[in-house]
Design a protein around this motif. Structure first.
Motif, PDB file in Angstrom:
ATOM      1  N   GLN A  99     -20.527   7.812 -24.230  1.00 23.24           N
ATOM      2  CA  GLN A  99     -21.878   7.538 -24.709  1.00 23.24           C
ATOM      3  C   GLN A  99     -22.889   8.177 -23.767  1.00 23.24           C
ATOM      4  O   GLN A  99     -22.681   8.215 -22.555  1.00 23.24           O
ATOM      5  CB  GLN A  99     -22.134   6.039 -24.796  1.00 23.24           C
ATOM      6  N   ARG A 140     -29.454   7.211 -28.458  1.00 21.34           N
ATOM      7  CA  ARG A 140     -28.152   7.414 -27.823  1.00 21.34           C
ATOM      8  C   ARG A 140     -27.194   8.071 -28.808  1.00 21.34           C
ATOM      9  O   ARG A 140     -27.383   7.983 -30.008  1.00 21.34           O
ATOM     10  CB  ARG A 140     -27.576   6.106 -27.302  1.00 21.34           C
ATOM     11  N   THR A 192     -22.894   8.318 -29.379  1.00 17.65           N
ATOM     12  CA  THR A 192     -21.598   7.769 -29.006  1.00 17.65           C
ATOM     13  C   THR A 192     -20.504   8.569 -29.699  1.00 17.65           C
ATOM     14  O   THR A 192     -20.584   8.806 -30.910  1.00 17.65           O
ATOM     15  CB  THR A 192     -21.488   6.278 -29.409  1.00 17.65           C
ATOM     16  N   THR A 238     -16.368   8.629 -30.331  1.00 18.36           N
ATOM     17  CA  THR A 238     -15.163   7.803 -30.292  1.00 18.36           C
ATOM     18  C   THR A 238     -13.996   8.619 -30.829  1.00 18.36           C
ATOM     19  O   THR A 238     -14.019   9.038 -31.984  1.00 18.36           O
ATOM     20  CB  THR A 238     -15.330   6.527 -31.143  1.00 18.36           C
TER      21      THR A 238
END
Length: 168
Positions: free
Chosen positions: A32, A160, A162, A164
């Motif tokens: 992140q 932000r 992120t 994954t």
């Protein structure tokens, strides 16, 4: 009634699973980072920030989630105002709004009106590599008729991105 004895295996005898041993759907990596505060006054797509990840397997999926705080300032009456955001993998656009679309837009008939929101988007990518991949977020102002403040900390908590990694 018989009872089975329970044994405790000491940590020193337990080995961590490798990503190859983990079941499909397992999250093996999470990264992140922040998106930048940028004031945009043009229809040209402008960089808001990026983050890189190196997949552990070539068939992994990467779930990209990006959130940005968007503040559209006032402009002349009777005009469409808004912002567009898009996602790039390295230099290739893979998701989002075109520069002249109406991604986050509205029509205002008063030059004192303003608009503010958090916008969160998700995209599931299949980069098909174990080399580093950079994901970049870009934004613009619809029609170039007003300023858009992306991720200004004075009006919100910023933005932000992120990344994954999910095993297939």
């Amino acid at each position: 009634e018989s009872k089975m004895a329970l044994s405790k295996i000491p940590n020193s005898m337990q080995a961590a699973l490798t990503s190859a041993e983990m079941p499909a759907g397992s999250v093996v990596q999470l990264k992140q980072g922040p998106l930048n505060y940028v004031t945009v006054t043009t229809t040209s797509m402008t960089d808001l920030g990026s983050l890189s990840i190196t997949p552990t397997a070539s068939d992994s999926k990467i779930l990209i989630t990006f959130e940005q705080h968007i503040y559209v300032t006032e402009s002349s009456s009777n005009v469409w105002r808004g912002s567009n955001v898009r996602l790039l993998r390295d230099t290739t656009e893979i998701y989002g709004d075109g520069a002249s679309e109406y991604g986050n837009a509205w029509f205002q008939n008063d030059d004192n009106n303003r608009y503010m929101q958090y916008s969160t988007r998700h995209y599931l990518d299949y980069p098909n590599t174990t080399s580093s991949v950079a994901y970049k977020i870009q934004g613009n102002t619809l029609g170039g008729v007003t300023s858009v403040l992306y991720n200004y900390h004075g009006y919100g908590s910023g933005g932000r991105i992120t990344l994954t990694e999910i095993l297939v």
